[in-house]
Write a protein that holds these residues in place. Sequence first.
Motif, PDB file in Angstrom:
ATOM      1  N   PRO A  32       0.828  -1.214   0.000  1.00 31.73           N
ATOM      2  CA  PRO A  32       0.000   0.000   0.000  1.00 31.73           C
ATOM      3  C   PRO A  32       0.862   1.263   0.000  1.00 31.73           C
ATOM      4  CG  PRO A  32      -0.769  -1.566   1.642  1.00 31.73           C
ATOM      5  CD  PRO A  32       0.537  -2.092   1.125  1.00 31.73           C
ATOM      6  N   GLY A  33       0.351   2.292  -0.639  1.00 36.40           N
ATOM      7  CA  GLY A  33       1.043   3.572  -0.654  1.00 36.40           C
ATOM      8  C   GLY A  33       2.149   3.680  -1.685  1.00 36.40           C
ATOM      9  N   SER A  34       2.266   2.707  -2.582  1.00 35.25           N
ATOM     10  CA  SER A  34       3.346   2.717  -3.570  1.00 35.25           C
ATOM     11  C   SER A  34       3.062   3.606  -4.774  1.00 35.25           C
ATOM     12  CB  SER A  34       3.630   1.290  -4.055  1.00 35.25           C
ATOM     13  OG  SER A  34       4.095   0.497  -2.998  1.00 35.25           O
ATOM     14  N   GLY A  35       1.827   4.018  -4.947  1.00 38.45           N
ATOM     15  CA  GLY A  35       1.484   4.902  -6.051  1.00 38.45           C
ATOM     16  C   GLY A  35       1.834   6.343  -5.719  1.00 38.45           C
ATOM     17  N   LEU A  36       1.617   7.216  -6.661  1.00 44.06           N
ATOM     18  CA  LEU A  36       1.991   8.616  -6.480  1.00 44.06           C
ATOM     19  C   LEU A  36       1.221   9.267  -5.330  1.00 44.06           C
ATOM     20  CD1 LEU A  36       3.795  10.876  -7.411  1.00 44.06           C
ATOM     21  CD2 LEU A  36       2.140  11.405  -9.205  1.00 44.06           C
ATOM     22  N   PHE A  37      -0.070   9.011  -5.210  1.00 47.47           N
ATOM     23  CA  PHE A  37      -0.844   9.639  -4.137  1.00 47.47           C
ATOM     24  C   PHE A  37      -0.354   9.179  -2.767  1.00 47.47           C
ATOM     25  CE2 PHE A  37      -4.291   9.744  -7.529  1.00 47.47           C
ATOM     26  CZ  PHE A  37      -3.961  11.026  -7.930  1.00 47.47           C
ATOM     27  N   GLY A  38      -0.101   7.902  -2.597  1.00 49.05           N
ATOM     28  CA  GLY A  38       0.418   7.400  -1.332  1.00 49.05           C
ATOM     29  C   GLY A  38       1.808   7.916  -1.040  1.00 49.05           C
ATOM     30  N   THR A  39       2.611   8.061  -2.074  1.00 45.15           N
ATOM     31  CA  THR A  39       3.967   8.573  -1.915  1.00 45.15           C
ATOM     32  C   THR A  39       3.950  10.019  -1.441  1.00 45.15           C
ATOM     33  OG1 THR A  39       4.829   7.048  -3.584  1.00 45.15           O
ATOM     34  CG2 THR A  39       6.124   9.029  -3.155  1.00 45.15           C
ATOM     35  N   LEU A  40       3.046  10.820  -1.980  1.00 46.43           N
ATOM     36  CA  LEU A  40       2.972  12.240  -1.628  1.00 46.43           C
ATOM     37  C   LEU A  40       2.250  12.479  -0.305  1.00 46.43           C
ATOM     38  CD1 LEU A  40       2.018  13.754  -5.101  1.00 46.43           C
ATOM     39  CD2 LEU A  40       4.287  13.689  -4.022  1.00 46.43           C
ATOM     40  N   ILE A 148      12.611  11.626  -2.197  1.00 48.36           N
ATOM     41  CA  ILE A 148      12.219  11.430  -0.799  1.00 48.36           C
ATOM     42  C   ILE A 148      13.343  10.726  -0.048  1.00 48.36           C
ATOM     43  CG2 ILE A 148      10.634  10.160   0.718  1.00 48.36           C
ATOM     44  CD1 ILE A 148       8.420  10.844  -1.360  1.00 48.36           C
ATOM     45  N   LYS A 149      13.964   9.747  -0.668  1.00 49.37           N
ATOM     46  CA  LYS A 149      15.099   9.085  -0.021  1.00 49.37           C
ATOM     47  C   LYS A 149      16.215  10.069   0.276  1.00 49.37           C
ATOM     48  CE  LYS A 149      14.340   4.459  -1.828  1.00 49.37           C
ATOM     49  NZ  LYS A 149      14.882   3.334  -2.594  1.00 49.37           N
ATOM     50  N   ALA A 150      16.421  11.016  -0.619  1.00 47.43           N
ATOM     51  CA  ALA A 150      17.495  12.002  -0.421  1.00 47.43           C
ATOM     52  C   ALA A 150      17.185  12.985   0.704  1.00 47.43           C
ATOM     53  CB  ALA A 150      17.741  12.765  -1.725  1.00 47.43           C
ATOM     54  N   ILE A 151      15.922  13.359   0.841  1.00 41.13           N
ATOM     55  CA  ILE A 151      15.591  14.359   1.883  1.00 41.13           C
ATOM     56  C   ILE A 151      15.314  13.721   3.234  1.00 41.13           C
ATOM     57  CG2 ILE A 151      14.731  16.012   0.187  1.00 41.13           C
ATOM     58  CD1 ILE A 151      11.868  15.349   1.144  1.00 41.13           C
TER      59      ILE A 151
END
Length: 157
Positions: A32-40, A148-151
Amino acid sequence: MENPMLAAVKTLLKETFEGPEANGSWYTESKPGSGLFGTLEGLSAEDASIPVNGTTIAAQTDHTRYYLWVARSYLNGEEPDKDWEASWKITSVDTNTWTQFTSELQHEYTSLLTTIDSLDSLDEQTVTGMLGAIAHSAYHLGSIRQMIKAIKVPSQN
């Protein structure tokens, strides 16, 4: 009966934006959360405004929204006035603007699905445009996930 090409396009767009279905993934992580909406979803305006390699998550998000609008316009037989550089000029957003960006992305995604549902026939340009929307959005999903990994680098003690 639904056209198999349209069904496949919608399946892959949904995975890109909403994440994979319960029975597995075609190309994103199978969680879950792997799509763009979940990522953001868990990102603050401050997170979205941190520059990474010359751009921000806010700019990536708005550019993806803009691309969906252009793709939808073409699918509707319109010739939109394009300014590809505008979304890349975004360097920071406040909470209201970040909420607006993510809401507008959701709106363009939903509108694109509605447009796809209304298509009567498929020619090569239409199919290429739909496949391009998947590829382009997936590219930016990957870019955002790497940003996101970088920040969110854990502090080193």
